[in-house]
Design a protein around this motif. Structure first.
Motif, PDB file in Angstrom:
ATOM      1  N   UNK A   1       0.840  -1.204   0.000  1.00  0.00           N
ATOM      2  CA  UNK A   1       0.000   0.000   0.000  1.00  0.00           C
ATOM      3  C   UNK A   1       0.869   1.247   0.000  1.00  0.00           C
ATOM      4  N   UNK A   2       0.371   2.301  -0.635  1.00  0.00           N
ATOM      5  CA  UNK A   2       1.114   3.566  -0.613  1.00  0.00           C
ATOM      6  C   UNK A   2       0.198   4.769  -0.408  1.00  0.00           C
ATOM      7  N   UNK A   3      -0.797   4.588   0.468  1.00  0.00           N
ATOM      8  CA  UNK A   3      -1.616   5.715   0.900  1.00  0.00           C
ATOM      9  C   UNK A   3      -0.861   6.515   1.967  1.00  0.00           C
ATOM     10  N   UNK A   4      -1.386   7.688   2.287  1.00  0.00           N
ATOM     11  CA  UNK A   4      -0.828   8.420   3.429  1.00  0.00           C
ATOM     12  C   UNK A   4      -1.042   7.613   4.701  1.00  0.00           C
ATOM     13  N   UNK A   5      -0.107   7.671   5.653  1.00  0.00           N
ATOM     14  CA  UNK A   5      -0.309   6.977   6.926  1.00  0.00           C
ATOM     15  C   UNK A   5      -1.645   7.366   7.556  1.00  0.00           C
ATOM     16  N   UNK A   6      -2.366   6.358   8.024  1.00  0.00           N
ATOM     17  CA  UNK A   6      -3.654   6.587   8.676  1.00  0.00           C
ATOM     18  C   UNK A   6      -4.850   6.248   7.825  1.00  0.00           C
ATOM     19  N   UNK A   7      -4.701   6.255   6.487  1.00  0.00           N
ATOM     20  CA  UNK A   7      -5.841   5.983   5.618  1.00  0.00           C
ATOM     21  C   UNK A   7      -6.336   4.554   5.808  1.00  0.00           C
ATOM     22  N   UNK A   8      -5.429   3.591   5.787  1.00  0.00           N
ATOM     23  CA  UNK A   8      -5.853   2.200   5.954  1.00  0.00           C
ATOM     24  C   UNK A   8      -6.464   1.966   7.328  1.00  0.00           C
ATOM     25  N   UNK A   9      -5.952   2.661   8.334  1.00  0.00           N
ATOM     26  CA  UNK A   9      -6.498   2.506   9.685  1.00  0.00           C
ATOM     27  C   UNK A   9      -7.959   2.962   9.728  1.00  0.00           C
ATOM     28  N   UNK A  10      -8.286   4.019   8.998  1.00  0.00           N
ATOM     29  CA  UNK A  10      -9.675   4.479   8.943  1.00  0.00           C
ATOM     30  C   UNK A  10     -10.579   3.439   8.302  1.00  0.00           C
ATOM     31  N   UNK A  11     -10.023   2.664   7.405  1.00  0.00           N
ATOM     32  CA  UNK A  11     -10.794   1.622   6.729  1.00  0.00           C
ATOM     33  C   UNK A  11     -10.733   0.284   7.479  1.00  0.00           C
ATOM     34  N   UNK A  12     -10.089   0.292   8.652  1.00  0.00           N
ATOM     35  CA  UNK A  12      -9.881  -0.928   9.450  1.00  0.00           C
ATOM     36  C   UNK A  12      -9.071  -1.969   8.677  1.00  0.00           C
ATOM     37  N   UNK A  13      -8.116  -1.452   7.905  1.00  0.00           N
ATOM     38  CA  UNK A  13      -7.218  -2.303   7.131  1.00  0.00           C
ATOM     39  C   UNK A  13      -5.756  -2.040   7.499  1.00  0.00           C
TER      40      UNK A  13
ATOM     41  N   UNK B   1       4.525  -0.901   3.362  1.00  0.00           N
ATOM     42  CA  UNK B   1       3.918   0.427   3.379  1.00  0.00           C
ATOM     43  C   UNK B   1       4.914   1.428   2.800  1.00  0.00           C
ATOM     44  N   UNK B   2       4.568   1.997   1.665  1.00  0.00           N
ATOM     45  CA  UNK B   2       5.419   2.981   1.001  1.00  0.00           C
ATOM     46  C   UNK B   2       4.770   4.349   1.131  1.00  0.00           C
ATOM     47  N   UNK B   3       5.523   5.303   1.645  1.00  0.00           N
ATOM     48  CA  UNK B   3       4.998   6.658   1.816  1.00  0.00           C
ATOM     49  C   UNK B   3       6.143   7.650   1.691  1.00  0.00           C
ATOM     50  N   UNK B   4       5.789   8.912   1.634  1.00  0.00           N
ATOM     51  CA  UNK B   4       6.817   9.938   1.468  1.00  0.00           C
ATOM     52  C   UNK B   4       7.824   9.969   2.592  1.00  0.00           C
ATOM     53  N   UNK B   5       7.327   9.862   3.848  1.00  0.00           N
ATOM     54  CA  UNK B   5       8.194  10.101   5.000  1.00  0.00           C
ATOM     55  C   UNK B   5       8.140   8.989   6.040  1.00  0.00           C
ATOM     56  N   UNK B   6       7.497   7.870   5.721  1.00  0.00           N
ATOM     57  CA  UNK B   6       7.429   6.768   6.664  1.00  0.00           C
ATOM     58  C   UNK B   6       6.212   6.871   7.557  1.00  0.00           C
TER      59      UNK B   6
ATOM     60  N   UNK C   1       2.379  12.642   8.080  1.00  0.00           N
ATOM     61  CA  UNK C   1       1.061  12.897   7.511  1.00  0.00           C
ATOM     62  C   UNK C   1       1.094  13.799   6.276  1.00  0.00           C
ATOM     63  N   UNK C   2       2.284  14.264   5.896  1.00  0.00           N
ATOM     64  CA  UNK C   2       2.402  15.157   4.745  1.00  0.00           C
ATOM     65  C   UNK C   2       2.423  14.363   3.443  1.00  0.00           C
ATOM     66  N   UNK C   3       1.877  14.955   2.361  1.00  0.00           N
ATOM     67  CA  UNK C   3       1.989  14.275   1.060  1.00  0.00           C
ATOM     68  C   UNK C   3       3.440  14.266   0.612  1.00  0.00           C
ATOM     69  N   UNK C   4       3.891  13.174   0.053  1.00  0.00           N
ATOM     70  CA  UNK C   4       5.288  13.085  -0.342  1.00  0.00           C
ATOM     71  C   UNK C   4       5.465  12.303  -1.622  1.00  0.00           C
ATOM     72  N   UNK C   5       5.632  12.989  -2.738  1.00  0.00           N
ATOM     73  CA  UNK C   5       5.888  12.325  -4.010  1.00  0.00           C
ATOM     74  C   UNK C   5       7.380  12.054  -4.159  1.00  0.00           C
ATOM     75  N   UNK C   6       7.729  11.321  -5.227  1.00  0.00           N
ATOM     76  CA  UNK C   6       9.121  10.976  -5.462  1.00  0.00           C
ATOM     77  C   UNK C   6      10.019  12.188  -5.572  1.00  0.00           C
ATOM     78  N   UNK C   7       9.524  13.248  -6.199  1.00  0.00           N
ATOM     79  CA  UNK C   7      10.336  14.457  -6.358  1.00  0.00           C
ATOM     80  C   UNK C   7      10.736  15.035  -5.005  1.00  0.00           C
TER      81      UNK C   7
END
Length: 405
Positions: free
Chosen positions: A99-111, A127-132, A139-145
């Motif tokens: 998964x590569x949503x922002x941290x917390x999104x899956x938790x809201x979905x109980x996933x 779990x792949x995200x901008x900042x871990x 919680x910040x958006x983090x693209x590859x750039x």
């Protein structure tokens, strides 16, 4: 003679992909290429945005045909309780969840990882995200750039007298994806060693884009910590390792020459006819050459001014000096090395139009990867996946009517 296993080394491994665009999907793509069953969950409302990125054919990205090859597309409305229920069933069946949503999104979905681990301790989630998953920026958006910038790559890319430049591909996302693959394989090995699926020890693989880029930055940290050195932009050269630079031949082509080994340097300058440089004790070792970087680069460029790309490569090949033309994709498509290594695959779109894809890397001698099909149409595998979960044709039709799929 080695027997070829056409199913791939990951046959029997089930992967659930919850993510869009590049990092998560590229991670899952590599697993699919080597035999894993990858079920990609997409929004019914258009699917993964990468379907519309860059060059399109019949409204769908050509990139999609590569990024989602061998995957099964399942549409699920994650705002719908039944959609989340189906995703949870798939997650608990999967060997690996990516998964590569922002941290917390899956938790809201109980996933979330902890929620699934409570139901199945063998759960492996990448779990792949901008900042871990932790820290003040999680919680910040983090693209590859952004990962490339924060991880240090952008700062050292380009010329000293100009702003930093980017690599021409989404390198930050792709490097993070490779870290995800490595982490998934290590977690799978640990799970299998402790009892296997349902009984073994699962874990979360926490991949931050900026940390994946940072992991590539060689001696950056000890150089600064110990010597106070901040590595700066140096154009086409490799700082502190001389000579390794990009030069221009008389026909306007760019050539990379890496003559930075001590013996290689001597062969290079002799091939250039610079006997004086070959006998100069100041230039025998790299630390001495670093002090004369500009003089050496000027001498190599002066020699390149007298050579075409073909003649330069021929001379350097004869002298056993590493060198290469900088390739465009046009060069790659006709290059004997690419062709000898079967680096292109011929396929067809659904309408019969031929298309070449990049071949699969790395090359395994006994269980190589295979392209079984190109990126699927949106929701192409809805019925197949849902029926495997026990849903009847009538139930699937009702879910389509209710906006679940």
């Amino acid at each position: 003679m080695t027997t070829q296993n056409t199913s791939g080394p990951l046959a029997g491994i089930k992967v659930l992909e919850l993510g869009t665009l590049i990092a998560g999907p590229f991670c899952a793509r590599m697993l699919a290429e080597f035999g894993a069953e990858v079920i990609k969950v997409e929004s019914p409302d258009g699917g993964d945005p990468i379907r519309k990125w860059r060059v399109l054919k019949d409204g769908t990205s050509l990139w999609w045909s590569v990024q989602s090859r061998n995957k099964k597309s399942l549409t699920l409305n994650m705002k719908h309780a039944q959609g989340r229920e189906i995703a949870r069933k798939l997650a608990l069946e999967a060997d690996i969840i990516i998964e590569n949503y922002r941290p917390g999104v899956l938790e809201k979905w109980e996933l979330g990882y902890e929620q699934l681990k409570a139901l199945d301790p063998s759960t492996i989630m990448v779990r792949l995200s901008g900042f871990g998953q932790t820290g003040p920026m999680k919680d910040l958006p983090g693209f590859g750039a952004i990962g490339e910038s924060m991880g240090g790559l952008r700062y050292v890319s380009g010329h000293a007298d100009r702003p930093p430049v980017r690599v021409g591909v989404s390198i930050g996302d792709s490097v993070a994806a490779l870290h995800g693959v490595i982490g998934a394989m290590m977690a799978l090995r640990q799970r299998d060693a402790t009892g296997g699926k349902r009984k073994g020890e699962g874990q979360m693989v926490d991949v931050a884009l900026y940390e994946s880029v940072f992991n590539l930055m060689e001696s950056l940290v000890p150089e600064f910590d110990h010597a106070g050195v901040v590595r700066e932009r140096t154009g086409g050269s490799l700082p502190g390792i001389v000579p390794s630079n990009t030069y221009t031949t008389s026909d306007g082509e760019n050539i990379v020459i890496a003559g930075n080994g001590d013996a290689i340097f001597k062969r290079l300058v002799l091939a250039m006819g610079r006997i004086d440089m070959a006998g100069n004790p100041e230039l025998e070792r790299n630390d001495g050459r670093v002090r004369h970087t500009q003089m050496i680069d000027d001498a190599i460029q002066a020699w390149c001014d007298t050579q075409t790309i073909d003649s330069a490569l021929a001379v350097l090949k004869a002298a056993d000096v590493p060198a290469g033309k900088i390739y465009s994709v046009r060069d790659m498509m006709t290059d004997p090395q690419f062709l000898a290594r079967d680096m292109f695959e011929q396929h067809q779109f659904a309408d019969g139009t031929p298309v070449k894809l990049p071949a699969i890397s790395p090359k395994l001698s006994a269980t190589p990867g295979h392209t079984r099909w190109l990126g699927p149409t949106l929701g192409q595998h809805n019925d197949e996946v849902l029926q495997s979960l026990g849903y009847s044709a009538e139930a699937i039709a009702a879910m389509k009517q209710d906006g679940v799929l």
